[in-house]
Design an enzyme around this catalytic site. Sequence first.
Site, PDB file in Angstrom:
ATOM      1  CB  VAL A  65      10.561   0.382   0.800  1.00 30.74           C
ATOM      2  CG1 VAL A  65      11.772   1.098   0.209  1.00 30.74           C
ATOM      3  CG2 VAL A  65      10.678  -1.119   0.555  1.00 30.74           C
ATOM      4  N   GLY A 110       8.062   6.852   1.207  1.00 28.83           N
ATOM      5  CA  GLY A 110       7.978   5.496   1.729  1.00 28.83           C
ATOM      6  C   GLY A 110       6.835   4.766   1.055  1.00 28.83           C
ATOM      7  CE  LYS A 111       2.344   3.258  -2.408  1.00 29.67           C
ATOM      8  NZ  LYS A 111       1.728   4.500  -2.914  1.00 29.67           N
ATOM      9  N   GLY A 112       4.461   0.725   1.417  1.00 21.66           N
ATOM     10  CA  GLY A 112       4.364  -0.599   2.004  1.00 21.66           C
ATOM     11  C   GLY A 112       3.454  -1.476   1.171  1.00 21.66           C
TER      12      GLY A 112
END
Length: 421
Positions: A65, A110-112
Amino acid sequence: MTTEQSAATLNAWAVAQRQFDLAAEKLGLDPGMRKVLREPRRELTVHFPVHMDDGTVQVFTGYRVQHNLGRGPAKGGIRYHQDVTLDEVKALAMWMTWKCAVVGIPYGGGKGGVIVDPKKLSMKELEGLSRRYFTEISVLIGPERDIPAPDVNTTPQIMSWFMDTYSMHVGYTVPGVVTGKPISLGGSEGRNEATARGCVYTIVDAAPLVGIDLKKATVAVQGYGNAGAIAAHLMAAEGSTVVAVSDSMGGIHNPAGLDPDKVLSWKKEHGTVVGYPGATEISNEDLLEVQCDILIPAALENQITARNAGRIKAKLIAEAANGPTTPEADEILYNNGVFLIPDILCNAGGVTVSYFEWVQDLNRDHWSEAVVNAKLKEIMDRAFGETVAVSQREKVNMRTAAYLLAVKRVSDTTALRGIYP
Ligand code: NAD
C-alpha cells in the site's frame, strides 16, 4: 463497549483514520484535503504461488500500500505475519506518511505484508516466497518510487533477496531499492539498532520532563525482537533496570532486574524468552501492568486499550511498536498524567537510518556508525523538541501534537503540488 464498537475501535485502519480526523479537525483542514489524506493512494493485493518442500504448491496473499507520495517516494517495511490484513497494511502505510513528515525526511508512506507464519517455512520456502512476492509488487517498487524495509519477521537476509530479485530483473545491482540490508550489500552502519536507538533518544529527552532519573528507573518491554531487545539493551546501558520482557510466547518478570543480553541469548537458543532462569512467568497482558517507570511496547498494534490503560503503572510510555495504543486508551493515559511518546515519533529512528542508507546507496558512499548515530540523534532530538512545543502550545497530548506537525507538513506539500491534472 458493544462487541461491534470494540471490533471497530480495534481495527488498525479505523484507529489510524480516527487519529488523522482528530488532527484534521484541530488544524481546521480543508474538507477536500481531508478526503485526499484520509485514504491511501494505491493498494495492491497479490496472490502468488510458492513451491513447497513437500512438492506441493501453496498460494499466498500479500499487499503493498502507498498512502501518500507528496513528499517523496513511498517508504515503509514489509511484515510477514499470519494475522496481516489489508486494513492493517493501510494503517501502517498511513502512519509511515506521518512518521516521515514528523522527522522531516523526504518520503511518503508505504507498507507491505504477506499473510504467512514464516516460522513454519524452511529457508528455501522463505526465499521462494520472498522473491516471488517482491516480483509481484515490483510494479510499484523502485529506488525513486517505493523503497521497502524490514518489519515484523523480516530480516536483513530477506532484504538481500528482495534487492537481488529486483536487480536480476533490471540487469544490474540496485542497492537503493530496499533498506535494512546487510552492510556488505550496501546496508548502513547502525540500521539494525536504529529503531531502538531512536526510541531511547526520545526517552532520554522525555525523562526530565516526567521527573524520571534513568539511572534509577525500571523498564518493561513488550516484544523482544529487533526493536524491543535492542531497546532493552540500550536502556540498561543508560543505567535503567529492565524488570520485565515478553515475546509472542509470553513474558518474564524479575523486580530485581533481568540482564537483557543474557535474555537475548536465551531467546536465541530456546526460541522464546519464556523459561529464562530466575524470573517469574507472566502473560503479555500482565507485562503491560507491572510496576515500572517506563513501558516500551515493541510488538504489535492494539495492546493498550480502554480495558487495561487505567491499570498501567508506568509514568512514561515509549511506543517502539506501531499502533500499540487505541485512541480511547490515549485519553485515559493522558488524563492519568502518563507521558506517551507516540509511535510516529518514538520509532522513527528506523526509517531515518533507512533514509541514510538510501542516500549512501544512491551516492555509493559509506558513513561510519558515529556519523550515523550523531545525525540520527540530531533528527530525533529536533523532532521531539518540536512535538513537545506543539503539545504545550496547543495543550494537546504528544500524539495529537505529532499529528498536527505531520499532517500540516503533508497537507502544505499536497496543496503546493495541487491536484493533477
Ligand atoms: P521482530 O519480528 O524483530 O520482533 C517482534 C517481536 O514481537 C518478537 O519478539 C515477537 O515474538 C513479539 N511478538 C509478536 N506477537 C506478540 C504478542 N502478541 N505479544 C507480545 N510479543 C509479541 O519485529 P520488529 O521489527 O522488532 O517490530 C516490532 C514493532 O516495531 C512492530 O510494531 C513494528 O512495526 C515496529 N517497528 C519496527 C521497525 C524496524 O525497523 N524493525 C521500525 C519501526 C517500527
